[in-house]
Write a protein that holds these residues in place. Structure first.
Motif, mmCIF file in Angstrom:
data_model
loop_
_atom_site.group_PDB
_atom_site.id
_atom_site.type_symbol
_atom_site.label_atom_id
_atom_site.label_comp_id
_atom_site.label_asym_id
_atom_site.label_seq_id
_atom_site.Cartn_x
_atom_site.Cartn_y
_atom_site.Cartn_z
ATOM 1 N N LEU A 173 -46.945 4.427 -86.080
ATOM 2 C CA LEU A 173 -45.654 5.487 -86.227
ATOM 3 C C LEU A 173 -46.669 6.882 -85.419
ATOM 4 O O LEU A 173 -46.504 7.481 -84.456
ATOM 5 C CB LEU A 173 -45.641 6.310 -87.036
ATOM 6 N N LEU A 174 -47.438 6.973 -85.700
ATOM 7 C CA LEU A 174 -48.536 7.950 -85.064
ATOM 8 C C LEU A 174 -48.737 7.698 -83.746
ATOM 9 O O LEU A 174 -49.233 8.756 -82.791
ATOM 10 C CB LEU A 174 -49.849 7.746 -85.530
ATOM 11 N N VAL A 175 -49.378 6.718 -83.334
ATOM 12 C CA VAL A 175 -48.968 6.168 -81.865
ATOM 13 C C VAL A 175 -47.425 6.773 -80.815
ATOM 14 O O VAL A 175 -47.630 6.921 -79.477
ATOM 15 C CB VAL A 175 -49.613 5.300 -81.491
ATOM 16 N N ALA A 176 -46.247 6.127 -82.041
ATOM 17 C CA ALA A 176 -45.702 6.230 -81.406
ATOM 18 C C ALA A 176 -44.856 7.499 -80.836
ATOM 19 O O ALA A 176 -44.544 8.533 -80.205
ATOM 20 C CB ALA A 176 -44.431 6.009 -82.287
ATOM 21 N N LEU A 177 -45.438 8.970 -82.076
ATOM 22 C CA LEU A 177 -45.879 10.131 -82.104
ATOM 23 C C LEU A 177 -46.346 10.759 -80.629
ATOM 24 O O LEU A 177 -45.848 11.608 -79.964
ATOM 25 C CB LEU A 177 -46.388 10.887 -83.117
ATOM 26 N N ILE A 178 -47.589 10.046 -80.293
ATOM 27 C CA ILE A 178 -48.143 10.760 -79.218
ATOM 28 C C ILE A 178 -47.539 10.888 -78.180
ATOM 29 O O ILE A 178 -47.272 11.673 -77.087
ATOM 30 C CB ILE A 178 -49.563 10.185 -79.393
ATOM 31 N N LEU A 179 -47.188 8.777 -77.752
ATOM 32 C CA LEU A 179 -46.275 8.646 -76.937
ATOM 33 C C LEU A 179 -45.603 8.957 -76.876
ATOM 34 O O LEU A 179 -45.080 9.223 -75.199
ATOM 35 C CB LEU A 179 -45.993 6.942 -76.702
ATOM 36 N N GLY A 180 -44.268 9.405 -77.414
ATOM 37 C CA GLY A 180 -43.260 10.460 -77.205
ATOM 38 C C GLY A 180 -43.900 11.789 -76.721
ATOM 39 O O GLY A 180 -43.234 11.931 -75.918
ATOM 40 N N LEU A 181 -44.613 12.482 -77.148
ATOM 41 C CA LEU A 181 -45.165 13.990 -76.572
ATOM 42 C C LEU A 181 -45.910 14.112 -75.573
ATOM 43 O O LEU A 181 -45.357 14.717 -74.296
ATOM 44 C CB LEU A 181 -46.122 14.379 -77.575
ATOM 45 N N VAL A 182 -46.048 12.283 -74.916
ATOM 46 C CA VAL A 182 -46.695 12.287 -73.686
ATOM 47 C C VAL A 182 -45.248 12.511 -72.874
ATOM 48 O O VAL A 182 -45.726 12.937 -71.614
ATOM 49 C CB VAL A 182 -47.318 11.982 -73.493
ATOM 50 N N SER A 183 -44.546 11.543 -73.032
ATOM 51 C CA SER A 183 -43.312 11.300 -72.394
ATOM 52 C C SER A 183 -42.083 12.056 -72.121
ATOM 53 O O SER A 183 -41.827 12.441 -70.867
ATOM 54 C CB SER A 183 -42.445 10.090 -72.760
#
Length: 129
Positions: free
Chosen positions: A44-54
């Motif tokens: 979930l944390l990596v998904a949040l980071i990837l979403g913010l980067v995207s």
């Protein structure tokens, strides 16, 4: 509700990519209930980071490289998506989350997997209209 759907879509894509590819992994147990307990929060944390980067970095990169995207008939988008996944891995490493991507070609395939899974999840969900 939209944020939760967005987060779970990225989490599903990352989970499938980590499951399919040896070069994408999360730290922790490798099987059973312990794996689920060890990896839910990091995914979930990596998904949040990837979403913010995207959301914030990727559009700027795409805008700046638009002539090259047109020149390569869109194939540069694969490279950009792979680089965003590698950036996500670097940021996750900086926050000590335990997410790794081993190399550029793994990132290319991983970004394709994440895109296809995300498309499938968004297609399966009812529209919010």
């Amino acid at each position: 509700m939209r944020f939760l759907t967005w987060l779970l879509t990225y989490a599903a894509g990352l989970s499938v990519a980590a499951w399919l590819l040896d070069g994408i992994s999360f730290a922790g147990a490798r099987s059973g209930q312990a794996e689920l307990q060890d990896k839910v929060v990091p995914v979930l944390l990596v998904a949040l980071i990837l979403g913010l980067v995207s959301t914030f970095i990727e559009p700027v990169i795409k805008l700046l490289s638009l002539p090259f995207i047109i020149l390569t008939l869109g194939f540069l988008l694969l490279v950009i998506n792979a680089l965003m996944l590698m950036l996500t891995a670097r940021l996750a490493d900086a926050f000590d989350i335990g997410f790794t991507v081993d190399g550029f070609w793994t990132a290319v395939v991983g970004s394709l997997v994440i895109t296809v899974v995300g498309w499938g999840v968004r297609t399966a969900l009812p529209s919010g209209d």
